[in-house]
Scaffold this motif. Sequence first.
Motif, PDB file in Angstrom:
ATOM      1  N   CYS A  22      36.941  33.240  45.164  1.00 39.11           N
ATOM      2  CA  CYS A  22      37.489  34.739  44.809  1.00 39.11           C
ATOM      3  C   CYS A  22      37.010  35.818  45.901  1.00 39.11           C
ATOM      4  O   CYS A  22      35.948  35.947  45.811  1.00 39.11           O
ATOM      5  CB  CYS A  22      36.933  35.152  43.333  1.00 39.11           C
ATOM      6  SG  CYS A  22      37.614  33.900  42.247  1.00 39.11           S
ATOM      7  N   THR A  24      37.903  39.121  45.308  1.00 37.94           N
ATOM      8  CA  THR A  24      38.287  40.100  44.415  1.00 37.94           C
ATOM      9  C   THR A  24      37.848  41.556  44.703  1.00 37.94           C
ATOM     10  O   THR A  24      36.811  41.573  45.834  1.00 37.94           O
ATOM     11  CB  THR A  24      38.212  39.495  43.206  1.00 37.94           C
ATOM     12  OG1 THR A  24      39.244  40.188  42.297  1.00 37.94           O
ATOM     13  CG2 THR A  24      36.722  39.515  42.566  1.00 37.94           C
ATOM     14  N   THR A  29      34.640  41.814  39.557  1.00 40.62           N
ATOM     15  CA  THR A  29      34.153  40.572  39.832  1.00 40.62           C
ATOM     16  C   THR A  29      33.507  39.740  38.775  1.00 40.62           C
ATOM     17  O   THR A  29      33.526  38.395  38.446  1.00 40.62           O
ATOM     18  CB  THR A  29      33.108  40.603  41.097  1.00 40.62           C
ATOM     19  OG1 THR A  29      33.557  41.436  42.035  1.00 40.62           O
ATOM     20  CG2 THR A  29      32.203  39.628  41.493  1.00 40.62           C
ATOM     21  N   ASN A  30      32.419  40.478  37.928  1.00 39.34           N
ATOM     22  CA  ASN A  30      31.838  39.748  36.863  1.00 39.34           C
ATOM     23  C   ASN A  30      32.663  38.943  35.903  1.00 39.34           C
ATOM     24  O   ASN A  30      32.586  38.004  35.356  1.00 39.34           O
ATOM     25  CB  ASN A  30      30.975  40.616  36.425  1.00 39.34           C
ATOM     26  CG  ASN A  30      29.981  39.992  35.073  1.00 39.34           C
ATOM     27  OD1 ASN A  30      30.421  40.261  33.836  1.00 39.34           O
ATOM     28  ND2 ASN A  30      29.054  39.309  35.554  1.00 39.34           N
ATOM     29  N   PHE A  31      33.903  39.781  35.458  1.00 39.08           N
ATOM     30  CA  PHE A  31      34.804  39.378  34.320  1.00 39.08           C
ATOM     31  C   PHE A  31      35.436  38.063  34.735  1.00 39.08           C
ATOM     32  O   PHE A  31      35.699  37.186  34.273  1.00 39.08           O
ATOM     33  CB  PHE A  31      35.598  40.596  33.853  1.00 39.08           C
ATOM     34  CG  PHE A  31      36.431  40.040  32.595  1.00 39.08           C
ATOM     35  CD1 PHE A  31      35.875  40.185  31.405  1.00 39.08           C
ATOM     36  CD2 PHE A  31      37.690  39.919  32.874  1.00 39.08           C
ATOM     37  CE1 PHE A  31      36.573  39.707  30.268  1.00 39.08           C
ATOM     38  CE2 PHE A  31      38.492  39.523  31.520  1.00 39.08           C
ATOM     39  CZ  PHE A  31      37.909  39.481  30.563  1.00 39.08           C
ATOM     40  N   THR A  32      35.781  38.301  36.159  1.00 37.01           N
ATOM     41  CA  THR A  32      36.725  37.174  36.824  1.00 37.01           C
ATOM     42  C   THR A  32      35.921  35.944  36.827  1.00 37.01           C
ATOM     43  O   THR A  32      36.425  34.856  36.250  1.00 37.01           O
ATOM     44  CB  THR A  32      37.168  37.473  38.120  1.00 37.01           C
ATOM     45  OG1 THR A  32      37.905  38.752  38.092  1.00 37.01           O
ATOM     46  CG2 THR A  32      37.900  36.361  38.990  1.00 37.01           C
ATOM     47  N   ALA A  33      34.473  36.056  37.226  1.00 36.73           N
ATOM     48  CA  ALA A  33      33.699  34.847  37.022  1.00 36.73           C
ATOM     49  C   ALA A  33      33.486  34.253  35.688  1.00 36.73           C
ATOM     50  O   ALA A  33      33.547  33.002  35.426  1.00 36.73           O
ATOM     51  CB  ALA A  33      32.265  35.161  37.836  1.00 36.73           C
ATOM     52  N   ASN A  34      33.310  35.159  34.766  1.00 38.32           N
ATOM     53  CA  ASN A  34      33.122  34.667  33.272  1.00 38.32           C
ATOM     54  C   ASN A  34      34.540  34.242  32.743  1.00 38.32           C
ATOM     55  O   ASN A  34      34.478  33.227  32.039  1.00 38.32           O
ATOM     56  CB  ASN A  34      32.867  35.821  32.513  1.00 38.32           C
ATOM     57  CG  ASN A  34      31.470  36.148  32.582  1.00 38.32           C
ATOM     58  OD1 ASN A  34      30.511  35.190  32.879  1.00 38.32           O
ATOM     59  ND2 ASN A  34      31.007  37.313  32.536  1.00 38.32           N
ATOM     60  N   MET A  45      32.172  33.585  44.819  1.00 38.40           N
ATOM     61  CA  MET A  45      32.284  35.006  45.254  1.00 38.40           C
ATOM     62  C   MET A  45      31.880  35.199  46.467  1.00 38.40           C
ATOM     63  O   MET A  45      31.065  35.894  46.730  1.00 38.40           O
ATOM     64  CB  MET A  45      31.889  36.087  44.163  1.00 38.40           C
ATOM     65  CG  MET A  45      32.942  36.434  43.081  1.00 38.40           C
ATOM     66  SD  MET A  45      33.166  35.101  42.098  1.00 38.40           S
ATOM     67  CE  MET A  45      34.293  35.948  40.925  1.00 38.40           C
ATOM     68  N   GLY A 193      40.132  44.111  33.928  1.00 40.40           N
ATOM     69  CA  GLY A 193      39.907  42.686  35.035  1.00 40.40           C
ATOM     70  C   GLY A 193      40.553  41.639  34.126  1.00 40.40           C
ATOM     71  O   GLY A 193      40.872  40.581  34.838  1.00 40.40           O
ATOM     72  N   ALA A 197      41.883  38.726  36.689  1.00 42.71           N
ATOM     73  CA  ALA A 197      41.504  37.398  36.353  1.00 42.71           C
ATOM     74  C   ALA A 197      42.328  36.355  36.225  1.00 42.71           C
ATOM     75  O   ALA A 197      42.071  35.227  36.478  1.00 42.71           O
ATOM     76  CB  ALA A 197      40.454  37.561  35.014  1.00 42.71           C
TER      77      ALA A 197
END
Length: 270
Positions: A22, A24, A29-34, A45, A193, A197
């Motif tokens: 990603c 992004t 960033t955090n929400f996408t990873a989750n 990332m 996000g 996401a």
Amino acid sequence: MLAADLFLFARSVRERAPLVHCLTNLVVTNFTANVLLALGAAPAMVVAREEVSEFAPMANAVSVNLGTLDLPQSRAIRAAVDAANTANTPWILDPVAVGPLSFRTEFALDLLDARPAVIRGNASEIISLSGGVSSGRGVDSTALAETALDAAQLLALKTGAVVAVTGATDYVTDGRRTVALSNGSVLMTRVTGVGCALSATVAAFVGIAQAEDFRAATVAAVAYSSIAGELAARDAALPGSFAVAYLDKLASLDENAFAATLVHRDIPAA
């Protein structure tokens, strides 16, 4: 498309844990990873220009998001995209806020020549990329998704990419075959996000698919995400609790609930 066929993509993501590279924006960033972890995928990332060319070929797919674009990130994105193409790794373009802002618009238009597998955006963004006049307001669309359908089909035919226009109704097209999806919740627009996401989710689904199945994988990703949002909203009435419920539903959605909730239809070719 049958619900069972679409759900197979989600099952494959859980079983195979595709690695999604990603690039992004800083906000999501955090929400996408989750979200990717909830799906069963593996997020990475890696953003340094010095590393992306090495890492992109290791991934199953690359997700490119222009939300907080600056010059150093644009160079890293270009390096990652070039490396992905050399390795035949599919990559997804999320053209956040193109149209009103010239730097990112010119960059996004340049990226179209690099053959994205999928382009995922709101109506204003897709209209802008196809050469139309945007009515966007920053990252938000002021156009309904259906007003961008012709532009999406044109963009798909021009680039060879699958194009997904997301809104109250979502449309996925390869320029010839188009599917409308009518699930989701307004709460999905009230958590930062969720849209970004979704592009990473598309990357995860495309990352476990063959090229000839990229359209079906994109339909499956959009359907899975919007159904998870719709079901999460039944349990959580406010944005904070919804964000948690959404992640939980992404992780737990089963085939029966998916099939019972899915609302979609094919759009006849013009």
